[in-house]
Design a protein around this motif. Structure first.
Motif, mmCIF file in Angstrom:
data_model
loop_
_atom_site.group_PDB
_atom_site.id
_atom_site.type_symbol
_atom_site.label_atom_id
_atom_site.label_comp_id
_atom_site.label_asym_id
_atom_site.label_seq_id
_atom_site.Cartn_x
_atom_site.Cartn_y
_atom_site.Cartn_z
ATOM 1 N N GLU A 86 0.832 -1.205 0.000
ATOM 2 C CA GLU A 86 0.000 0.000 0.000
ATOM 3 C C GLU A 86 0.867 1.255 0.000
ATOM 4 O O GLU A 86 0.569 2.235 -0.698
ATOM 5 C CB GLU A 86 -0.910 0.001 1.224
ATOM 6 C CG GLU A 86 -2.059 -0.977 1.158
ATOM 7 C CD GLU A 86 -2.872 -0.961 2.424
ATOM 8 O OE1 GLU A 86 -4.110 -0.904 2.321
ATOM 9 O OE2 GLU A 86 -2.284 -1.017 3.528
ATOM 10 N N LYS A 87 1.941 1.223 0.757
ATOM 11 C CA LYS A 87 2.845 2.370 0.794
ATOM 12 C C LYS A 87 3.485 2.611 -0.572
ATOM 13 O O LYS A 87 3.562 3.750 -1.052
ATOM 14 C CB LYS A 87 3.924 2.147 1.861
ATOM 15 C CG LYS A 87 3.420 2.196 3.289
ATOM 16 C CD LYS A 87 4.434 1.676 4.287
ATOM 17 C CE LYS A 87 5.745 2.429 4.239
ATOM 18 N NZ LYS A 87 6.687 1.948 5.275
ATOM 19 N N ALA B 138 2.880 6.033 -2.891
ATOM 20 C CA ALA B 138 4.008 6.888 -3.286
ATOM 21 C C ALA B 138 4.072 7.029 -4.796
ATOM 22 O O ALA B 138 4.309 8.127 -5.330
ATOM 23 C CB ALA B 138 5.309 6.314 -2.736
ATOM 24 N N ALA B 139 3.845 5.933 -5.511
ATOM 25 C CA ALA B 139 3.869 5.974 -6.972
ATOM 26 C C ALA B 139 2.728 6.828 -7.515
ATOM 27 O O ALA B 139 2.899 7.589 -8.476
ATOM 28 C CB ALA B 139 3.795 4.564 -7.533
ATOM 29 N N GLN B 140 1.561 6.725 -6.906
ATOM 30 C CA GLN B 140 0.390 7.479 -7.365
ATOM 31 C C GLN B 140 0.640 8.976 -7.303
ATOM 32 O O GLN B 140 0.195 9.723 -8.182
ATOM 33 C CB GLN B 140 -0.827 7.122 -6.512
ATOM 34 C CG GLN B 140 -2.094 7.867 -6.912
ATOM 35 C CD GLN B 140 -3.266 7.549 -6.011
ATOM 36 O OE1 GLN B 140 -3.185 6.659 -5.160
ATOM 37 N NE2 GLN B 140 -4.372 8.260 -6.174
ATOM 38 N N PHE B 141 1.365 9.431 -6.287
ATOM 39 C CA PHE B 141 1.592 10.862 -6.119
ATOM 40 C C PHE B 141 2.990 11.300 -6.546
ATOM 41 O O PHE B 141 3.413 12.413 -6.245
ATOM 42 C CB PHE B 141 1.311 11.266 -4.666
ATOM 43 C CG PHE B 141 -0.160 11.268 -4.342
ATOM 44 C CD1 PHE B 141 -0.921 12.398 -4.543
ATOM 45 C CD2 PHE B 141 -0.778 10.120 -3.872
ATOM 46 C CE1 PHE B 141 -2.277 12.410 -4.261
ATOM 47 C CE2 PHE B 141 -2.139 10.113 -3.584
ATOM 48 C CZ PHE B 141 -2.892 11.256 -3.787
ATOM 49 N N GLY B 142 3.695 10.415 -7.233
ATOM 50 C CA GLY B 142 4.970 10.786 -7.830
ATOM 51 C C GLY B 142 6.075 11.092 -6.846
ATOM 52 O O GLY B 142 6.955 11.909 -7.144
ATOM 53 N N LEU B 143 6.070 10.441 -5.699
ATOM 54 C CA LEU B 143 7.132 10.662 -4.717
ATOM 55 C C LEU B 143 8.312 9.769 -5.061
ATOM 56 O O LEU B 143 8.185 8.548 -5.110
ATOM 57 C CB LEU B 143 6.627 10.370 -3.304
ATOM 58 C CG LEU B 143 5.447 11.220 -2.840
ATOM 59 C CD1 LEU B 143 5.092 10.873 -1.405
ATOM 60 C CD2 LEU B 143 5.741 12.703 -2.982
ATOM 61 N N LYS C 51 -5.324 17.743 -1.827
ATOM 62 C CA LYS C 51 -5.242 16.844 -2.982
ATOM 63 C C LYS C 51 -5.396 15.372 -2.598
ATOM 64 O O LYS C 51 -5.322 14.503 -3.465
ATOM 65 C CB LYS C 51 -3.916 17.053 -3.715
ATOM 66 C CG LYS C 51 -3.725 18.463 -4.273
ATOM 67 C CD LYS C 51 -2.386 18.604 -4.975
ATOM 68 C CE LYS C 51 -2.230 19.986 -5.615
ATOM 69 N NZ LYS C 51 -2.206 21.058 -4.618
ATOM 70 N N THR C 52 -5.569 15.090 -1.319
ATOM 71 C CA THR C 52 -5.681 13.706 -0.864
ATOM 72 C C THR C 52 -6.932 13.525 -0.026
ATOM 73 O O THR C 52 -7.375 14.442 0.670
ATOM 74 C CB THR C 52 -4.470 13.289 -0.011
ATOM 75 O OG1 THR C 52 -4.378 14.168 1.130
ATOM 76 C CG2 THR C 52 -3.173 13.376 -0.809
ATOM 77 N N GLN C 53 -7.493 12.334 -0.091
ATOM 78 C CA GLN C 53 -8.510 11.920 0.864
ATOM 79 C C GLN C 53 -7.796 11.399 2.115
ATOM 80 O O GLN C 53 -6.584 11.153 2.103
ATOM 81 C CB GLN C 53 -9.394 10.835 0.252
ATOM 82 C CG GLN C 53 -10.112 11.255 -1.017
ATOM 83 C CD GLN C 53 -11.071 12.402 -0.796
ATOM 84 O OE1 GLN C 53 -11.816 12.424 0.186
ATOM 85 N NE2 GLN C 53 -11.066 13.373 -1.700
ATOM 86 N N ALA D 26 -3.917 10.117 2.659
ATOM 87 C CA ALA D 26 -3.015 10.801 3.591
ATOM 88 C C ALA D 26 -2.390 9.814 4.577
ATOM 89 O O ALA D 26 -1.195 9.910 4.897
ATOM 90 C CB ALA D 26 -3.773 11.895 4.346
ATOM 91 N N ILE D 27 -3.169 8.848 5.040
ATOM 92 C CA ILE D 27 -2.636 7.829 5.952
ATOM 93 C C ILE D 27 -1.514 7.050 5.276
ATOM 94 O O ILE D 27 -0.437 6.837 5.853
ATOM 95 C CB ILE D 27 -3.754 6.877 6.406
ATOM 96 C CG1 ILE D 27 -4.785 7.622 7.257
ATOM 97 C CG2 ILE D 27 -3.169 5.694 7.194
ATOM 98 C CD1 ILE D 27 -6.047 6.824 7.523
ATOM 99 N N LEU D 28 -1.752 6.622 4.043
ATOM 100 C CA LEU D 28 -0.748 5.829 3.326
ATOM 101 C C LEU D 28 0.509 6.642 3.052
ATOM 102 O O LEU D 28 1.629 6.121 3.131
ATOM 103 C CB LEU D 28 -1.344 5.311 2.015
ATOM 104 C CG LEU D 28 -2.563 4.398 2.133
ATOM 105 C CD1 LEU D 28 -3.050 3.984 0.752
ATOM 106 C CD2 LEU D 28 -2.244 3.169 2.973
ATOM 107 N N LEU D 29 0.344 7.920 2.728
ATOM 108 C CA LEU D 29 1.509 8.745 2.435
ATOM 109 C C LEU D 29 2.271 9.097 3.716
ATOM 110 O O LEU D 29 3.504 9.154 3.709
ATOM 111 C CB LEU D 29 1.078 10.013 1.703
ATOM 112 C CG LEU D 29 0.547 9.781 0.282
ATOM 113 C CD1 LEU D 29 -0.071 11.053 -0.279
ATOM 114 C CD2 LEU D 29 1.666 9.286 -0.640
ATOM 115 N N LEU D 30 1.556 9.332 4.813
ATOM 116 C CA LEU D 30 2.248 9.544 6.089
ATOM 117 C C LEU D 30 3.036 8.297 6.481
ATOM 118 O O LEU D 30 4.112 8.399 7.077
ATOM 119 C CB LEU D 30 1.249 9.914 7.183
ATOM 120 C CG LEU D 30 0.772 11.360 7.201
ATOM 121 C CD1 LEU D 30 -0.438 11.520 8.112
ATOM 122 C CD2 LEU D 30 1.894 12.300 7.657
#
Length: 349
Positions: free
Chosen positions: A165-166, A170-175, A248-250, A254-258
């Motif tokens: 999931e992480k 990260a890939a979805q938001f281009g990190l 820009k996030t639900q 945000a949980i997954l990106l944090l």
């Protein structure tokens, strides 16, 4: 044993309520726990392994709607609930378990809930100074727990996120993966008086980017401007490594990106409590609000606050509505706290 929890309606409170769920499950592993809460809570509850299912509470925080609450409660009859725990202190929050005819209904007295709750506790706020202690005490017999020191060891909130999931988030938001990620949470529910100034965040971002980090800014749509102020204060080349995702996030994203972050810097906010539950190295910045009641629950959290007591301030006393006590927290102090958190010795304490 099947239990219904009437959950809170704020992110931070919902996170702290997980301590109750964990304690109930530890006491009785086969206990089934369902939580009734606003629909937006589902991304949090779905990552709490103690929760069997989240039941949507369709009524808004301030709505009584007695007939609708009776309908919801009546629909729960026959579901096998033996025990209900009512976490909010309002009169209306106790109505659904009452109408559901759940045999044991536990909660603090709150708004004179005699009759609605039959395991009614009178709260001594001095004896239980932390909100998490008040939630945890409800898991124990009333005659056994008179003060916080009587409680068993508290099981702090802990959200579960898989490695896959992480990676996908990260890939979805281009990190990009070549730089470690530090999360900034510059928003606050009640406006700029609870916010560390954007120019301090920008100074911190610039220093960290030059050290090889990338910065990701989190928040709701109303925090987007604050995030953009931080990003645009940076020199042009540094902006490449500052990503403003506020608005820009639900909550789920945000949980997954944090969870991808290597560290987090946050105002006193719901996202701060999520970062703590993800066990991230965390620097929490407090001004007029106090960490004495709802601190981040993590061994990896460091709190910076330069004043004492609680101040009922919604408007700051300085330019742009900032509070002077937050202005006085300098970026150098935050960097020092981050350095102490991220050294190998600190990580293994």
């Amino acid at each position: 044993m099947k239990a219904l929890i009437i959950g809170p309606s704020w992110v931070g409170d919902m996170m702290m309520s997980q301590t109750l769920y964990r304690m109930l499950k530890a006491e009785q592993p086969d206990r089934v726990i369902d939580v009734m809460a606003p629909a937006w809570c589902r991304p949090l509850l779905s990552r709490m392994p103690e929760v069997n299912q989240a039941l949507d509470m369709p009524l808004s925080h301030g709505a009584l709607r007695l007939g609708e609450r009776r309908r919801i409660g009546s629909a729960l009859r026959g579901c096998g609930y033996e025990h209900a725990f009512v976490l909010p202190n309002s009169f209306k929050s106790a109505l659904v378990p009452f109408f559901a005819d759940i045999p044991q209904r536990t909660g603090w007295r709150g708004e004179m809930r005699y009759g609605l709750l039959n395991d009614l506790r009178k709260l001594n706020k001095t004896a239980f100074p932390l909100m998490v202690q008040r939630y945890a005490a409800l898991a124990c017999p009333a005659d056994k727990i008179r003060q916080a020191s009587d409680l068993p060891e508290l099981l702090w909130p802990k959200l579960e996120v898989s490695r896959q999931e992480k990676i996908e988030a990260a890939a979805q938001f281009g990190l990009q993966g070549e730089r470690p990620i530090i999360g900034f949470c510059p928003g606050a529910e009640f406006g700029p008086a609870k916010r560390w100034p954007h120019y301090h965040y920008a100074t911190l971002a610039g220093e960290l980017i030059q050290r090889g980090w990338q910065v990701v800014i989190f928040g709701s749509a109303k925090d987007e401007l604050a995030g953009e102020q931080i990003r645009m204060t940076l020199a042009g080349k540094l902006r490449t490594w500052c990503h403003n995702l506020a608005g820009k996030t639900q909550l789920e994203q945000a949980i997954l990106l944090l969870a991808n972050c290597d560290a987090v810097v946050s105002n006193d906010s719901g996202l701060m409590h999520i970062a703590a539950a993800l066990n991230k190295p965390l620097v929490a910045l407090y001004g007029p609000t106090s960490p004495d009641f709802t601190p981040p629950l993590s061994d990896k959290a460091r709190i910076i606050r330069l004043i004492s007591g609680y101040h009922k301030i919604r408007k700051g006393n300085a330019l742009e509505g900032y509070h002077q006590s937050l202005i006085d927290i300098k970026p150098e102090r935050v960097i020092a706290e981050l350095d102490s958190l991220l050294t190998p010795s600190a990580e293994h304490e």
